[in-house]
Design an enzyme around this catalytic site. Structure first.
Site, PDB file in Angstrom:
ATOM      1  N   ASN A  50       1.625  -6.690  12.997  1.00 36.09           N
ATOM      2  CA  ASN A  50       1.013  -5.289  13.148  1.00 36.09           C
ATOM      3  C   ASN A  50       0.923  -4.930  14.497  1.00 36.09           C
ATOM      4  OD1 ASN A  50       0.169  -2.992  11.382  1.00 36.09           O
ATOM      5  ND2 ASN A  50      -1.593  -3.204  12.579  1.00 36.09           N
ATOM      6  N   SER A  57       0.284  -3.479   8.447  1.00 31.25           N
ATOM      7  CA  SER A  57      -1.171  -2.860   7.846  1.00 31.25           C
ATOM      8  C   SER A  57      -2.065  -3.276   8.907  1.00 31.25           C
ATOM      9  CB  SER A  57      -1.540  -3.542   6.551  1.00 31.25           C
ATOM     10  OG  SER A  57      -2.651  -3.004   6.297  1.00 31.25           O
ATOM     11  N   GLN A  82       0.994  -1.148  -0.069  1.00 33.77           N
ATOM     12  CA  GLN A  82       0.114  -0.080  -0.066  1.00 33.77           C
ATOM     13  C   GLN A  82       0.820   1.216   0.069  1.00 33.77           C
ATOM     14  OE1 GLN A  82      -2.130  -1.746   3.513  1.00 33.77           O
ATOM     15  NE2 GLN A  82      -3.785  -0.715   2.762  1.00 33.77           N
ATOM     16  N   ASN A  83       2.191   0.824   0.211  1.00 35.41           N
ATOM     17  CA  ASN A  83       3.214   2.237   0.321  1.00 35.41           C
ATOM     18  C   ASN A  83       3.489   2.702  -1.073  1.00 35.41           C
ATOM     19  OD1 ASN A  83       2.852   1.707   2.953  1.00 35.41           O
ATOM     20  ND2 ASN A  83       4.853   0.289   3.378  1.00 35.41           N
ATOM     21  N   HIS A 114      -1.278   1.276  -4.426  1.00 35.65           N
ATOM     22  CA  HIS A 114      -1.755   2.713  -4.508  1.00 35.65           C
ATOM     23  C   HIS A 114      -0.831   3.465  -5.103  1.00 35.65           C
ATOM     24  CE1 HIS A 114      -4.023   1.753  -0.118  1.00 35.65           C
ATOM     25  NE2 HIS A 114      -4.706   1.592  -1.247  1.00 35.65           N
TER      26      HIS A 114
END
Ligand code: ZN
Length: 258
Positions: A226, A201, A109-110, A127
């Site tokens: 996480n 995440s 997602q980074n 993303h």
């Protein structure tokens, strides 16, 4: 000195065994893996970015087109943080697992490009990425590095060399679709893997947060690392409520019998 709970220490070996046995292992990483490289979690409240501006006002495609200066001012701390950042021990351990064939795909997602810089190659940036920029008019794509350094030094917004329109970093803004091919591939590998590892995440940003569910519905093992609780903790084989930077290198050492 790292202080890990007994429960976490006891989880290292089972996690390493699951990874060693897996034939198709997919890792899903989020902001938690990059905060140790000094990159703010720009989607989370309190990161400093959202608190100064309303994201809906600056980080949407419409507002980018309407007021790019505002957008670039907002994203400046992130650009600056990324420019200074180095891959950390968690990125490096994941890259080593991927290069050795223990991990097949890293979905992230980074947008910081740190998995690439750590040496991993099979990466799906769902993303988008700050590594490239695209002209909003002629869609010519550029490597970001020179433009962003110039922007940080002079504050001058990057423009297309051909048609002189503004360049937009290839990150997904609010209200924008995920990059379709990358997203379809991420769904496909999630459906067909036999192990999903969630690393850093909280599984709160949809639709990416649904990928591990897709994996376990098809019988995959699940490991979650996480520092806060996620909605899938109860479904996971092993859960670590720790920082990824403390856990992933330990698991990798166990996998490599170091
Ligand atoms: Zn152009």
């Amino acid at each position: 000195m790292i202080h890990l709970s007994n429960k976490s220490l006891e989880g290292i070996r089972p996690a390493a065994e699951i990874i060693s046995r897996a034939r198709q292992a997919v890792v899903l990483t989020g902001a938690g893996i990059s905060t140790h490289s000094g990159i703010p979690d720009f989607r989370s409240p309190g990161s400093g970015l959202w608190t100064r501006n309303d994201p809906i006002e600056v980080a949407t495609l419409d507002s980018f087109r309407y007021n790019p200066e505002n957008f670039f001012n907002w994203i400046r701390p992130l650009v600056s943080g990324m420019h200074a950042a180095q891959p950390n021990a968690a990125h490096l351990a994941l890259a080593k697992l991927e290069q050795s064939g223990f991990v097949n795909t890293i979905i992230t997602q980074n947008v910081d490009g740190l998995h690439h810089r750590a040496g991993a190659t099979n990466i799906l940036e769902v993303h988008g990425s700050m590594r490239t920029m695209t002209c909003v008019s002629c869609f010519r794509r550029y490597d970001s590095s020179d433009f962003l350094v110039a922007y940080l030094e002079s504050g001058e917004i990057p423009h297309c060399e051909i048609c002189s329109h503004i360049l937009k970093p290839d990150v997904i803004l609010f209200g924008e679709q995920l990059p379709i091919r990358t997203w379809m591939k991420a769904q496909d590998v999630s459906k067909h893997c036999d192990l999903m590892i969630v690393a850093g995440s909280s599984l709160e940003v949809l639709p990416v947060a649904g990928l591990p569910m897709r994996a376990i519905e098809n019988g995959a093992h699940l490991i979650i690392i996480n520092n806060t609780v996620t909605y899938l903790d109860v479904r996971a084989d092993v859960v670590f409520h720790e920082d990824v930077i403390d856990i992933i290198p330990l698991i990798a050492r166990e996998v490599f019998h170091e």
